[in-house]
Design a protein around this motif. Sequence first.
Motif, PDB file in Angstrom:
ATOM      1  N   ASP A  93      47.266  38.334  37.404  1.00 15.36           N
ATOM      2  CA  ASP A  93      46.079  38.651  36.688  1.00 15.36           C
ATOM      3  C   ASP A  93      44.972  38.392  37.410  1.00 15.36           C
ATOM      4  O   ASP A  93      43.839  38.032  36.725  1.00 15.36           O
ATOM      5  N   ARG A  94      44.881  38.004  38.693  1.00 14.48           N
ATOM      6  CA  ARG A  94      43.588  37.426  39.607  1.00 14.48           C
ATOM      7  C   ARG A  94      43.592  38.223  40.645  1.00 14.48           C
ATOM      8  O   ARG A  94      44.749  38.994  41.045  1.00 14.48           O
ATOM      9  N   ALA A 127      39.047  33.669  44.358  1.00 12.91           N
ATOM     10  CA  ALA A 127      39.659  34.057  43.129  1.00 12.91           C
ATOM     11  C   ALA A 127      38.972  34.452  41.997  1.00 12.91           C
ATOM     12  O   ALA A 127      37.882  33.713  41.365  1.00 12.91           O
ATOM     13  N   GLY A 135      38.942  36.620  38.049  1.00 13.75           N
ATOM     14  CA  GLY A 135      39.800  37.277  37.006  1.00 13.75           C
ATOM     15  C   GLY A 135      39.839  38.728  36.892  1.00 13.75           C
ATOM     16  O   GLY A 135      38.642  39.316  36.916  1.00 13.75           O
ATOM     17  N   SER A 136      41.040  39.200  36.780  1.00  9.81           N
ATOM     18  CA  SER A 136      40.988  40.676  37.085  1.00  9.81           C
ATOM     19  C   SER A 136      40.365  41.288  35.688  1.00  9.81           C
ATOM     20  O   SER A 136      40.106  42.610  35.868  1.00  9.81           O
ATOM     21  N   LEU A 146      36.784  32.509  39.423  1.00 11.10           N
ATOM     22  CA  LEU A 146      37.628  31.250  39.049  1.00 11.10           C
ATOM     23  C   LEU A 146      37.613  30.044  39.859  1.00 11.10           C
ATOM     24  O   LEU A 146      37.241  28.917  39.767  1.00 11.10           O
TER      25      LEU A 146
END
Length: 513
Positions: free
Chosen positions: A185-186, A204, A206-207, A213
């Motif tokens: 989920d990233r 990175a 957050g999707s 992040l």
Amino acid sequence: PWGEAEFEALYGPCWHSFDACGVHFCITPMENGDVKPSYGTGDVAAWIRNDLALVPKGRPVVVFNHMITYQWSPQDCGRKIGCGSAALDIAANCNLVAFVHGHVHHSYFRRRRGVAHIATSTPIKGGIGHDPAMFRIIRVASDGGTTAQSVYYPVPDWTPSRAGANWETELGAPVLCGAPVFAGDRLFLATLDDDGLGTAAVFALGSANGKILWKAPMANSVKGALVHFDGKVFAQDVDGHVCAFSAADGSPVWQHDLADKAFLPVNAGLAVDRERGILYAGFGTRLCALEARTGKVVWSGPKGWPIDGEATNTRPAVGSGVIVSAAQWSGIHANDAASGEHLWFAKDNGEIFCGATSLITGDRVCALVEKRFNEYELRTGKLLRTKPLGVKVELPTGILSVAGKYVFGTWEGLMALDAKTLEIAWRIPVGSALVVNAAYCYGGGSVSAAPVAVDGATGVFAAQDGTIRVFSFADGSVSRTFATGAPYFASPTVAKGVVFAADFSGRVRAFRL
């Protein structure tokens, strides 16, 4: 009668210098060329020595030359000129702040031992490694501070649009050929720093919302593919630093520095053998296999590579115990993945422009070369089939094998071949490229990024005209478009019914299908 005869007849000597705004600029000629010049390396070195003797101590000096001098020496690259007893250590005789050069068809900004080494690709076509077409504005202050600004061709400014995206995040620097990597989920991405501004980093996001992040700085531009494996994210910059970061928080895990070949940038992306836990990094004589967990070298420096091969912004292909790389000016190369032994290279049909990522399928490898689609026997390099395409495939695209077809980008849109017959199944034209990156290509509606599958019937690709397209594998019909207004060189990524794409303006977006 000699290399620079016409120039010298019209303008005089092939070297000169001038002062402006408290900076001394020294323009020198290449020490050799296609035809022997009227001067020798000692003549150039002697003139610079005399010229620098007149420069006030401490004044910043910028040297220009077609090719960076002492190119193979990490210690003397861009610092010395001439050879033997006539050699001059420029940096020891002045306040050398920059060495500006061309020749290698790369866009590159590197600071080494206090000197900025600046290379710029041609302004109307892409570099040999698929650096975007550009010219560069260089600013040098009287205190020696040196900065640069890249201006891209043919459209220097874009008007990005969110185009209905679920979310949009700005990274602050361009994304070139490294597609967003989805894991846990990233999203993981990396950025450029072709102007020496400190903008290269691994991110990175957050999707679900695009929130940044963490951000891990890199020493220089990351132009090729990243890899996520075993809880780590791996990136390789053009200076040859291979870095492993924790996927959780971006903390550094290990770093491996490739063998230094002085001025040659490492544009290539990374690949991983997930079964063996081996990361493949570098390119050519700097190609190596590393333990993904520790960074320990398994093998490095394969023999058999010619010295004229240039890395593109693509990753090697790994499969069936073989690693296959495409080298501009050189050909298609194969190495044994376990030992690094150089197995073969193909250059028998003029495969000197071959910048796409190859596809390994069983005991065969498919490659895009010049204007052809070639299929080789994987372990021997024997040419099995070839298909003239009638269009240049001199791009850092990749080959998608799906639904009985081979699908890939070309200089004139997306193309599909029937996998059994290699006949052209369909084409999808695109608009004119907002930025050109194909070597020796001018203009055109090109698709640099490889297409990706949404499912067994549908795919998605992003083009240099600033538009993402959803299409059918059956007939190439386009069912949906997202016009975002900035060029794409990186492939989109599809996960959980969402398309994630990063454009050259440094914007990352998520589109729900």
